[in-house]
Design an enzyme around this catalytic site. Structure first.
Site, PDB file in Angstrom:
ATOM      1  CG  HIS A   1     -14.830   2.514 -10.661  1.00  0.00           C
ATOM      2  ND1 HIS A   1     -15.115   2.526  -9.207  1.00  0.00           N
ATOM      3  CD2 HIS A   1     -13.678   1.911 -10.337  1.00  0.00           C
ATOM      4  CE1 HIS A   1     -14.653   1.871  -8.685  1.00  0.00           C
ATOM      5  NE2 HIS A   1     -13.495   1.435  -9.090  1.00  0.00           N
TER       6      HIS A   1
ATOM      7  NE  ARG B   1      -3.344   5.534 -10.062  1.00  0.00           N
ATOM      8  CZ  ARG B   1      -3.899   6.160  -9.211  1.00  0.00           C
ATOM      9  NH1 ARG B   1      -4.479   5.792  -7.934  1.00  0.00           N
ATOM     10  NH2 ARG B   1      -4.436   7.481  -9.496  1.00  0.00           N
TER      11      ARG B   1
ATOM     12  CG  ASN C   1      -2.053  -1.025   1.119  1.00  0.00           C
ATOM     13  OD1 ASN C   1      -2.294  -1.489   0.141  1.00  0.00           O
ATOM     14  ND2 ASN C   1      -2.662  -1.303   2.240  1.00  0.00           N
TER      15      ASN C   1
END
Length: 695
Positions: A436, A406, A50
Site C-alpha cells: 500500500h 480492491r 459508498n
C-alpha cells in the site's frame, strides 16, 4: 448507543457501525442548504456509491461469519448476527432520510430553477413522440422481457443491475409476473427531453423510459404494476484462503466470479406490494435478512451523471490548484530537490510536478533507473506514459503492481501486462501481503556516483484523484531516507530482507507498530514527569484495538490527544477512566481528506510523519506501509499549520463521540471557519509572498 465491547472494560465502537456513521456524514452534506445544489446531488451519489461497496465487501464478510460454526464464532470479538441486524436498521433509517432529502429538498430546488424530473405518466405529445423514436431506434434491442414461473428461474440477477418487476394482467387469468432489465450499462441514466415551453428543462430517468415502453414489450397484457429492484452480490475473493499457486490467475478467476457471488442485499422499492415481493424472493432465493427497502430508484450513484446544464453558480466555486512557491520556477526538479526537500499538498497545489519529475527523468541521460510502486492508476495515465518514454530512452524501469487493490484489480493487471510488453521489470503482489506504500525512486549518475532521488506520498500515483483527494507528496534527496527507500524496494523486487532495522522510515512488517508505540510511550513519560505532552493524529480510519488501548493509556497519563479521523473510528472519547484527554473530529467537505499524519510533541522536538497507513489491523499487520519523517523545520511548521487549521474547523467538522451522533462542532461567538477554504487561502498567501519576494 453503537457500542460493542470486546470485554467489560474496553470502550470500543464497532467498525461497521462507525463506518455507517461516516457515510451518514456524507449524507449530511447532501441535506446542508449551504452546499450548492449540484454538489448536494453529488453527495447523494457518493453516499450511494459508498454504501454499495460496503454491502459488497463488509456485509458479505459478516454473512460469511454467520455461516461459521459456533466454535469458530466464539473467536470473533463481536456477535455477527447482532451487528447485521443493527446495520440493516441503520441503513433503513438512512435510506428513509435519503428519500426525504431527494424528494422534499432536491426536487423542489430543481423545480425552482425550471428543471423538472418527469415520470412516464407526466409526458405530453412532444415528449412521447421523442421517446417513441428513441425507444425504436436505440432502446428496444436491449429490452428483453423475462417471464418468471415459480421454481423455474429463467434468468440470473447480475450484480447491481437494475430490474423492473412487472405484474401482468390478462382477462380472466391469474396475473403473471415478469422481469425487465433496465439497460443502464448501455444508456445514460438521465435523458433530457424536448419541451414546448421556453427555458424549461425536462429530464426523465431511464427507469421511467422502460416503464413507458412496457406495453409494447408485453403485447396482449395489461400492465398492472411495475416496481424496481436489484441484487448486490459478494465482491470479496477471499484471497487469504488462496495463497498457494498462481496468484495472478486466481485474481483473474475471482474477477470473473464477482457478478455471480452470493447475495448480500436485495434492494427494492418500499412501495412494492407484498405479493410481488414474496414472489421475487421465492424466485431468486432471497432471504429476509437480505431485504433492503429504498425509494422508487436504485443505483443512485448514477446521480454523478446528473446534467447540470452549465449552471456554474449552483456548483462549488472553482479552487484551481496553485503553483508551488519554489518548484514552479525550477527548470530542473533534480536541481531543486538537491537544494532542499519539498512538500506539495494536493489538491491545493498542482500535481503536475510528479509528472514533470518522471518526464525529466525519462529524457535525462544521467538517469539510469526508475522504480515505482503502483496501487491505483488513472485511466489515461500520464505516469504510465512517462514510464514508457523512459523505457524508450533505454532506462531500467521496475514497477511493482499491487493487483489486489480492491475494484482496480483488472485495470492494474492490464497496465502490468502493457508495461511488461514495453520492457519494464514488473513485480506483482506478494501473496501474503498487500503493498500500500506510495514510493518512487529515481537513480541518477552524478560525478561518477549513483544518487537516488525519491518521491513519497500519502496518496496514489493517480492524476484524477489528485484533483479530489487531499494528500501530501514529498520530494527528497536525503540519504537517510533514500537508503531506506532502497531497502524497501529491494525487498519488494528481490525478496531481500533488510539486514539492519529501519531508523528513519516506519515500514509495515518491519517494526512500524513498535516504533509508533515507542513514540506514544515517550509522550506518556513526559506527561508523568509533569512536562507538556501531546499527540495529534490525522487518519482515514482508527480501528486497531491495541493502538486504541495505547492511546487510552496515554490519555490516562495526562497526554493531550487530538484526533482527526475521516471514516472508521473505534475509539470512544470522553469515557471516564479511559479517554478524558482525547478529542476527535471528522471533516467531510468538497475534498476527500486522505492524508495520514502522525505528530508527536516530543518535548518541543517535534516528530512528524506522513504516511500511507491508517491505524487499522490490516494496515499494521497485513500490508507493506510506509510512514516517512519530515525533518525540515519549515516543512514541519507547514504541516502543523495545516493540522491547526483543521482543528479550528467549525463548519464542516463533526464531533466523534461514543453515540456516533455526528453533531457539528460549533464554536459559539466565533466566525465560521471552514478549514479547506482556509487551507487554500493559506497556500495562496504563501505563493503571493514568494512572488513578492522575487520582485
Amino acid at each position: 448507543m453503537a457500542t460493542i465491547r470486546t470485554d467489560e472494560n474496553f470502550p470500543y465502537s464497532n467498525r461497521d457501525l462507525s463506518w455507517l456513521a461516516f457515510n451518514y456524514r456524507v449524507l449530511q452534506e447532501a441535506k446542508d442548504p449551504s452546499v450548492p445544489l449540484f454538489e448536494r446531488i453529488k453527495f447523494l451519489a457518493i453516499y450511494s456509491s459508498n454504501l454499495d461497496e460496503f454491502f459488497r465487501v463488509r456485509v458479505a464478510s459478516i454473512k460469511s461469519l454467520i455461516r461459521l460454526g459456533k466454535r469458530t464464532k466464539k473467536a470473533i470479538d463481536f456477535p455477527p448476527e447482532e451487528i447485521l441486524d443493527r446495520i440493516n436498521e441503520m441503513v433503513r433509517q438512512q435510506q428513509l432520510e435519503f428519500t426525504e432529502i431527494y424528494q422534499k429538498h432536491i426536487l423542489p430546488l430543481l423545480a425552482a430553477i425550471n428543471i423538472h424530473l418527469v415520470k412516464e405518466a407526466d409526458l405530453g405529445k412532444t415528449q412521447t413522440d421523442f421517446l417513441d423514436k428513441y425507444i425504436e431506434e436505440k432502446l428496444i434491442p436491449y429490452l428483453q422481457p423475462m417471464l418468471i414461473v415459480k421454481h423455474k428461474i429463467r434468468t440470473f440477477l447480475i450484480n447491481n443491475a437494475l430490474y423492473l418487476g412487472v405484474e401482468l394482467g390478462t382477462k380472466g387469468r391469474t396475473p403473471r409476473y415478469a422481469v425487465v432489465r433496465i439497460p443502464s450499462h448501455r444508456f445514460p441514466r438521465f435523458l433530457v427531453l424536448p419541451s414546448e415551453r421556453e427555458n424549461e428543462r425536462l429530464i426523465i430517468m431511464l427507469d421511467d423510459i422502460v416503464r413507458y415502453a412496457l406495453p409494447r414489450i408485453f403485447p396482449g397484457y395489461s400492465i398492472e404494476n411495475s416496481y424496481s429492484f436489484k441484487m448486490t452480490r459478494d465482491a470479496e475473493m477471499y484471497l487469504e484462503d488462496e495463497y498457494s499457486g498462481d496468484l495472478i490467475e486466481k485474481i483473474r478467476k475471482g474477477l470473473n466470479k464477482r457478478n455471480i457471488g452470493a447475495s448480500t442485499r436485495f434492494v427494492y422499492d418500499r412501495n412494492m406490494p407484498s405479493n410481488l415481493l414474496r414472489f421475487l424472493m421465492q424466485a431468486f432465493s432471497v432471504k429476509g435478512t437480505d431485504l433492503q427497502p429504498e425509494g422508487r430508484y436504485h443505483n443512485n450513484f448514477d446521480l454523478f451523471q446528473f446534467p447540470n446544464f452549465g449552471l456554474q453558480h449552483l456548483q462549488d466555486d472553482p479552487l484551481p490548484p496553485l503553483r508551488h512557491p519554489s518548484l514552479h520556477k525550477a527548470q530542473s526538479l533534480f536541481a531543486a530537490i538537491s537544494e532542499k526537500d519539498h512538500l506539495v499538498h494536493y489538491p491545493y497545489q498542482r500535481y503536475n510536478y510528479v509528472i514533470k519529475f518522471l518526464e525529466q527523468a525519462a529524457h535525462d541521460p544521467a538517469v539510469k533507473r526508475i522504480r515505482i510502486l503502483q496501487y491505483r492508476v488513472a485511466k489515461d495515465s500520464q505516469i504510465i506514459a512517462a514510464l514508457r518514454s523512459a523505457m524508450a530512452e533505454g532506462k531500467e524501469v521496475m514497477v511493482f503492481v499491487e493487483v489486489k487493490a480492491r475494484f482496480d484489480e483488472e485495470a492494474n493487471l492490464d497496465w502490468a501486462e502493457k508495461l511488461e510488453q514495453w520492457g519494464a521489470i514488473v513485480k506483482y503482489s506478494l501473496p501474503e501481503l498487500k503493498v500500500h506504500s506510495k514510493i518512487l525512486s529515481i537513480t541518477r549518475e552524478e560525478e561518477g556516483k549513483l544518487q537516488d532521488y525519491c518521491y513519497l506520498s500519502t496518496g496514489n500515483f493517480h492524476e484524477g484523484t489528485a484533483r479530489l483527494y487531499e494528500d501530501y507528496g514529498f520530494f527528497t534527496k536525503d540519504k537517510r531516507l533514500t537508503k531506506e527507500v532502497d531497502k524497501v524496494l529491494n525487498y519488494l523486487e528481490h525478496g531481500e530482507l533488510p539486514k539492519k532495522p529501519f531508523k528513519h522510515l516506519l515500514v509495515g512488517q518491519f517494526r512500524m507498530r513498535k516504533n509508533i508505540y515507542a513514540m506514544i510511550d515517550r509522550e506518556i513519560e513526559l506527561a508523568q514527569a509533569g512536562q507538556e505532552a501531546g499527540i495529534t493524529i490525522k487518519l482515514n480510519s482508527l480501528q486497531d484495538h491495541r493502538m486504541i488501548c495505547r492511546l487510552y493509556e496515554a490519555s490516562q497519563a495526562g497526554v493531550k490527544i487530538q484526533l482527526i479521523v475521516r471514516g472508521i473510528f473505534g475509539l470512544q472519547t470522553g469515557v471516564e477512566g479511559y479517554s478524558e484527554n482525547i478529542e476527535a473530529i471528522s471533516i467531510v467537505d468538497r475534498f476527500l481528506e486522505h492524508s495520514r499524519i502522525y505528530h508527536f510533541h516530543n518535548a518541543g522536538e517535534d516528530k512528524i510523519y506522513l504516511s500511507s497507513a491508517d491505524w487499522m489491523t490490516r494496515n499494521l499487520y497485513y500490508r507493506i506501509e510506509c510512514a516517512f519523517p519530515i525533518y525540515d523545520k519549515g516543512l514541519q511548521e507547514e504541516i502543523k499549520d495545516f493540522l491547526n487549521l483543521q482543528l479550528k474547523d467549525n463548519v464542516k467538522a463533526r464531533i466523534l463521540d461514543p453515540k456516533l451522533s455526528n453533531h457539528y462542532k460549533i464554536d459559539e461567538g466565533q466566525r465560521p471557519f471552514r478549514s479547506q477554504l482556509e487551507v487554500y487561502a493559506y497556500y495562496k498567501k504563501q505563493l503571493e509572498a514568494s512572488q513578492h519576494a522575487e520582485k
